[in-house]
Design an enzyme around this catalytic site. Structure first.
Site, PDB file in Angstrom:
ATOM      1  N   SER A 118      42.663  39.663  36.513  1.00 14.74           N
ATOM      2  CA  SER A 118      41.847  39.741  35.300  1.00 14.74           C
ATOM      3  C   SER A 118      42.544  40.417  34.136  1.00 14.74           C
ATOM      4  O   SER A 118      42.123  40.261  32.985  1.00 14.74           O
ATOM      5  CB  SER A 118      40.539  40.490  35.594  1.00 14.74           C
ATOM      6  N   ASP A 401      34.926  47.951  30.035  1.00 13.30           N
ATOM      7  CA  ASP A 401      33.810  47.777  30.955  1.00 13.30           C
ATOM      8  C   ASP A 401      33.931  48.617  32.219  1.00 13.30           C
ATOM      9  O   ASP A 401      33.221  48.401  33.190  1.00 13.30           O
ATOM     10  CB  ASP A 401      33.664  46.305  31.342  1.00 13.30           C
ATOM     11  N   HIS A 404      38.571  47.150  32.753  1.00 14.32           N
ATOM     12  CA  HIS A 404      39.517  46.495  31.848  1.00 14.32           C
ATOM     13  C   HIS A 404      39.562  47.213  30.503  1.00 14.32           C
ATOM     14  O   HIS A 404      38.620  47.913  30.128  1.00 14.32           O
ATOM     15  CB  HIS A 404      39.106  45.032  31.669  1.00 14.32           C
TER      16      HIS A 404
END
Length: 435
Positions: A118, A401, A404
């Site tokens: 991610s 968040d 990240h």
């Protein structure tokens, strides 16, 4: 088929989303390595305010039930894939994708292929599995959710923009409009090196590249010279470490399991090398123990000077030592290869340790989440879910968040990567365009 020990865990997305409860490990007293000092970038300071609440069920276009159902379906799909004849299933899965949007030959610009999780996924998860990533993701730059796990651009976006080339499109996104003549992004949220035989591990991403190369070559879109001169980027390993901690392993036990991870990265590079790749750009992993997700999830904590989990960061540093050694080996073993190892850990830890110099007032607190100070992270109510809250000024936050980084933090990280001060050897990123 009997699974290996590394392949016991399912659902890397849940692991990365923070919905698996973690327990802290006893620290071994490994000292924190000081980060290099660099000239600080001063950003404007503002009072922290959470001004926007994600809509509740009564006034939202989506519901908690539908989100949870998507996540359950994703978990179920992976479990089924693992229980069936995985090799045959994945073969059919990979062959079902054709690069139909490839239409024009490369214009001679930079070609980049990226593999990872991610930290560099530019939309692969939502394109490949239809998983929904709700606003406020993407609010800062794109003003809509693009599948990136940030409020705006990722590090890879800034690196591409530094070359004046298009942002990398996800390989699985046939509707992106991309002709893929500047490469493709194979990174997917939740990816790791192990388990090897489920989507979208590093080995599966490399298999997807092989299919892409065969298709692109047949259509004369990127020739052999283009693949040879392309830059191959790898940024993976964070989820592997998180998986190991989720098994209640000690740091000593985790240390013994790091070599197979770095070996898997080496195997990926060698496969790409055999396909003609010669230029490799490899990021190490960041300070895992500084993520609000980890800080809010563990019970017994061994904290360092800056409030991060010492054991988690020690594991990250040990992984990075092994990865750097692996990069050294590849330079020796592979002919005519360039392998650049980038110390992202040092850059990110420097942001935490010297946060006020960069204008960050809450280095260990998530901008978007639930629960308020000190971490604003709740694994049962994460960013984008109804009831979560988002900060007013993202530029004050390193963490978007809880897992990240914000675009503001990614901007600084990318600029330091481009400086070559953290690269071994110190080869400029645009060298691969000029060569």
């Amino acid at each position: 088929m009997k699974a290996t020990e590394e392949e016991e865990d399912c659902d890397p997305l849940l692991l990365e989303s923070g919905r698996l409860e973690k327990k802290d490990r006893e620290g071994l007293g490994i000292p924190i390595v000081p980060s290099p000092n660099h000239q600080a970038l001063h950003l404007p300071k503002h009072n922290i305010a959470f001004h926007e609440q994600i809509p509740t069920e009564e006034n939202a276009n989506y519901t908690v039930t539908s989100q949870q159902r998507q996540l359950q379906q994703y978990c179920f799909a992976i479990s089924m894939a693992f229980s069936l004849s995985i090799s045959a299933l994945l073969l059919l899965f990979l062959l079902s994708f054709s690069v139909t949007s490839l239409q024009q030959p490369t214009n001679g610009g930079p070609v980049i292929f990226n593999f990872g999780d991610s930290n560099s996924d530019t939309g692969g998860l939502i394109a490949g599995l239809g998983y929904t990533i709700n606003p406020p993701y993407g609010r800062t730059y794109f003003h809509r959710s693009t599948g990136r796990m940030s409020d705006g651009r990722l590090i890879i976006d800034f690196l591409c923009q530094s070359l004046n080339t298009s942002l990398l499109a996800p390989y699985l996104d046939s509707l992106s409009g991309s002709k893929f003549t500047n490469g493709a992004n194979f990174a997917i949220v939740g990816s790791s090196t192990f388990p090897k035989r489920i989507p979208f591990s590093l080995s599966i991403q490399v298999m997807q590249f092989l299919h892409f190369k065969a298709t692109a070559g047949a259509k004369d879109l990127i020739d052999e010279e283009g693949f040879r001169k392309a830059l191959y980027m790898i940024d993976i390993g964070q989820n592997d470490l998180a998986q190991l901690f989720s098994k209640n392993l000690s740091l000593t036990q985790i240390t013994k399991k790091i070599p197979p991870i770095t070996t898997e990265i080496k195997n990926a590079v060698k496969t790409l090398y055999d396909q003609g790749g010669r230029n490799f750009w490899i990021h190490n992993t960041g300070p895992l123990g500084c993520l609000p997700q980890k800080l809010s999830s563990v019970q017994q904590r061994d904290m360092d000077t800056y409030g991060c989990l010492s054991t988690y960061n020690a594991a990250a540093r040990l992984f990075n030592v092994g990865l750097r050694h692996t990069c050294d080996e590849m330079r020796f073993e592979l002919k005519d290869v360039k392998v650049v190892y980038v110390d992202v850990y040092a850059i990110k830890y420097d942001l935490i340790a010297n946060s006020t110099k960069y204008g960050f007032t809450s280095p260990l607190m998530a901008c978007c989440g639930n629960g308020g100070p000190p971490y604003n992270y709740n694994m049962r109510l994460t960013c984008g879910y109804p009831g979560s809250q988002v900060c007013k000024d993202t530029s004050q936050f390193i963490s978007w968040d809880g897992i990240h980084y914000t675009e503001a933090a990614n901007t600084i990280v990318a600029s330091k990567i481009l400086s070559t001060d953290y690269s071994i050897p110190p080869i400029p990123f645009d060298f691969f365009v000029r060569s």
